[in-house]
Write a protein that holds these residues in place. Structure first.
Motif, PDB file in Angstrom:
ATOM      1  N   GLU A 188       0.667  -1.524   0.362  1.00  0.00           N
ATOM      2  CA  GLU A 188      -0.107  -0.275   0.348  1.00  0.00           C
ATOM      3  C   GLU A 188       0.644   1.377  -0.534  1.00  0.00           C
ATOM      4  O   GLU A 188       0.221   2.440  -0.383  1.00  0.00           O
ATOM      5  CB  GLU A 188      -1.364   0.088   1.364  1.00  0.00           C
ATOM      6  CG  GLU A 188      -1.502  -0.753   1.045  1.00  0.00           C
ATOM      7  CD  GLU A 188      -2.860  -0.750   2.015  1.00  0.00           C
ATOM      8  OE1 GLU A 188      -4.060  -1.147   2.172  1.00  0.00           O
ATOM      9  OE2 GLU A 188      -1.863  -1.395   3.151  1.00  0.00           O
ATOM     10  N   ASN A 206      -9.591  -8.943   0.660  1.00  0.00           N
ATOM     11  CA  ASN A 206      -8.855  -8.002   0.858  1.00  0.00           C
ATOM     12  C   ASN A 206      -9.027  -6.939  -0.604  1.00  0.00           C
ATOM     13  O   ASN A 206      -8.562  -6.340  -1.021  1.00  0.00           O
ATOM     14  CB  ASN A 206      -7.497  -7.795   1.171  1.00  0.00           C
ATOM     15  CG  ASN A 206      -6.988  -7.558   2.860  1.00  0.00           C
ATOM     16  OD1 ASN A 206      -8.090  -6.903   3.680  1.00  0.00           O
ATOM     17  ND2 ASN A 206      -6.658  -8.206   3.179  1.00  0.00           N
ATOM     18  N   ARG A 243     -10.079  -3.357  -1.104  1.00  0.00           N
ATOM     19  CA  ARG A 243      -9.016  -2.970   0.001  1.00  0.00           C
ATOM     20  C   ARG A 243      -7.934  -2.862  -0.850  1.00  0.00           C
ATOM     21  O   ARG A 243      -7.151  -0.751  -1.274  1.00  0.00           O
ATOM     22  CB  ARG A 243      -8.284  -3.062   0.884  1.00  0.00           C
ATOM     23  CG  ARG A 243      -7.474  -2.581   1.421  1.00  0.00           C
ATOM     24  CD  ARG A 243      -7.060  -3.946   3.349  1.00  0.00           C
ATOM     25  NE  ARG A 243      -5.528  -2.884   3.885  1.00  0.00           N
ATOM     26  CZ  ARG A 243      -4.885  -4.007   4.738  1.00  0.00           C
ATOM     27  NH1 ARG A 243      -5.302  -4.573   5.914  1.00  0.00           N
ATOM     28  NH2 ARG A 243      -3.616  -2.910   4.943  1.00  0.00           N
ATOM     29  N   TYR A 244      -7.210  -3.649  -1.912  1.00  0.00           N
ATOM     30  CA  TYR A 244      -6.189  -3.389  -2.800  1.00  0.00           C
ATOM     31  C   TYR A 244      -6.526  -2.605  -4.374  1.00  0.00           C
ATOM     32  O   TYR A 244      -5.454  -1.991  -4.958  1.00  0.00           O
ATOM     33  CB  TYR A 244      -5.208  -4.625  -2.704  1.00  0.00           C
ATOM     34  CG  TYR A 244      -5.319  -4.707  -1.698  1.00  0.00           C
ATOM     35  CD1 TYR A 244      -4.456  -4.487  -0.641  1.00  0.00           C
ATOM     36  CD2 TYR A 244      -5.378  -6.839  -1.203  1.00  0.00           C
ATOM     37  CE1 TYR A 244      -3.742  -4.153   0.476  1.00  0.00           C
ATOM     38  CE2 TYR A 244      -4.188  -6.598  -0.057  1.00  0.00           C
ATOM     39  CZ  TYR A 244      -4.132  -5.825   0.546  1.00  0.00           C
ATOM     40  OH  TYR A 244      -3.040  -6.432   2.041  1.00  0.00           O
ATOM     41  N   ASP A 267      -9.227  -0.249  -3.928  1.00  0.00           N
ATOM     42  CA  ASP A 267      -9.881   1.120  -4.156  1.00  0.00           C
ATOM     43  C   ASP A 267      -8.880   1.910  -4.895  1.00  0.00           C
ATOM     44  O   ASP A 267      -8.095   2.336  -5.155  1.00  0.00           O
ATOM     45  CB  ASP A 267      -9.327   1.481  -2.533  1.00  0.00           C
ATOM     46  CG  ASP A 267     -10.456   2.868  -1.900  1.00  0.00           C
ATOM     47  OD1 ASP A 267      -9.894   3.883  -1.651  1.00  0.00           O
ATOM     48  OD2 ASP A 267     -11.325   1.657  -1.710  1.00  0.00           O
TER      49      ASP A 267
END
Length: 428
Positions: A271, A284, A287-288, A290
């Motif tokens: 990230e 996830n 999340r990765y 986004d």
């Protein structure tokens, strides 16, 4: 235990639908040793779950608000959490003292060591919870089964993906990963990105699913064989695991995690733009990818080894504690937390629901910018995946792995020696 009439939970879901729309409710109650308490006709059921940060805690509370509306005013749900790294240590202590919370989370890959803590779920228990086996595909339920006995209900189903930073690939002049990628193509890309950008092409891991995935994909083997025996020293698996460790010590395409306590090291590297690729779970995926990340993220299934595409089905769920004195109320809470209304919330939060009827909601909730990439990755990633095998010693193995891996990444021991150490300590 007296089961409710068929449809009790469904009726309550309708009756309290209006409450769900109001938003989060406030709860405060003290549970007894077994995770229950009773005050003026209200039963408190403690729900014990892992949570690593404020965001994940809020997601659980949003799920709890919906579940609370479903079970009504006669039952109060009290959420108690612990970090993943501490959860099972605390659960072991609770088991030893007979104080397991009435509704307790369980990772499917650790279930074999904890079956005695949970109430077996037969048709009578499922009827009380308002849940049917037909709500799931067999693979999803299997993660909460041991020796053909169901001990919990899954709230999600998952597999492992390769996540990538598209900007670093473009900067390095390397073609983006595909769902047909091979291990050789993965390694070549990691080397080129490292050489062309000065940023590591990959971040290795000390977490069990994250680090095991590539050695399993490369060798086509699991560390527990078909007979349920620990097989960490199978020569083909050792060779594949050695290759993985060499990504740090020989190829130099990954930095080394600084300590066994740094369980979030690889996601942080990714990230922060310090690694172009990582392996992580489908939980996830949003999340990765986004839109708020400082780069464009993508996902594909695990790269294939010589034996072809490889994937394992993972998942977690909730069970009712065998020591719970209010099993009927606990089963109602279990049904609410794993039923379609909370499954919808999980989908909207970025989790992939376990129930078949709720899974399309996950893709509907995805942003347009990542929907096609993730839909293709999920389709490929679950195709042909098999349940990850574990045995009674697996929890001990998984707990001991990080320290062994840190020594390997630091060049202080070989992967073969680390796997031999684990095999000799825990094989039966």
């Amino acid at each position: 235990m007296r089961p409710f009439e068929r449809g009790t939970m469904q009726k309550r879901r309708l009756a309290f639908g209006a409450m769900v729309a109001v938003g989060a409710l406030g709860f405060s109650a003290c549970g007894q040793d077994d995770g229950t308490s009773a005050d003026e006709g209200t039963t408190t059921i403690v729900w014990n779950m892992w949570s690593g940060d404020a965001e994940s805690e809020q997601k659980l509370r949003d799920q709890m608000a919906v579940a609370q509306g479903l079970v009504g005013n006669d039952i109060t749900i009290e959420l108690q959490t612990a970090p993943w790294a501490d959860f099972f240590t605390k659960l072991n202590a609770n088991m030893a003292s007979g104080k397991v919370a009435c509704v307790t989370a369980m990772n499917g890959q650790r279930l074999t060591g904890y079956t005695e803590a949970f109430l077996p779920l037969g048709e009578e228990e499922l009827e009380t919870a308002g849940i049917s086996r037909d709500d799931y595909n067999p693979g999803a339920l299997s993660v909460m089964e041991h020796d053909s006995t169901l001990y919990g209900l899954p709230y999600d189903t998952a597999t492992m993906f390769l996540f990538y930073n598209a900007d670093l690939f473009e900067q390095a002049g390397v073609a983006l990963p595909t769902n047909d990628w091979t291990i050789d193509e993965f390694e070549q890309a990691a080397r080129q990105i490292t050489a062309n950008t000065g940023v590591k092409g990959f971040a290795v891991s000390i977490d069990e699913f994250q680090w095991l995935s590539l050695p399993m994909a490369k060798s086509g083997l699991q560390p527990v064989n078909d007979d349920g025996e620990l097989a960490l020293t199978d020569p083909a698996f050792v060779e594949a695991a050695t290759w993985y460790g060499d990504l740090v010590t020989e190829a130099g395409v990954s930095a080394a995690p600084p300590s066994a306590a740094e369980t979030a090291w690889d996601p942080t590297q990714f990230e922060n733009g310090q690694a172009a690729m990582i392996i992580d779970g489908t939980w996830n995926a949003t999340r990765y990818t986004d839109e708020g990340l400082p780069f464009t993220g993508g996902a594909v299934r695990l790269p294939a080894g010589d034996a072809g595409a490889f994937g394992v089905a993972l998942g977690s769920g909730y069970g009712v504690a065998a020591n719970c004195e209010e099993k009927e109320a606990a089963l109602e809470v279990l049904g609410a937390l794993t039923g379609p209304e909370v499954q919808q919330v999980i989908a909207e939060q970025g989790g992939y629901p376990a129930q078949l009827g709720s899974q399309p909601l996950y893709f509907e909730a995805l942003p347009a910018s990542s929907r096609d990439v993730l839909t293709a990755a999920f389709t490929a990633g679950f195709d042909g995946s098999t349940a990850q095998r574990v045995n009674d010693q697996w929890t001990q193995v998984a707990t001991a792995m990080p320290n062994e891996l840190v020594s390997v990444y630091a060049g202080q021991s070989s992967m073969a020696d680390a796997l031999e150490s684990l095999q000799s300590r825990f094989a039966r």
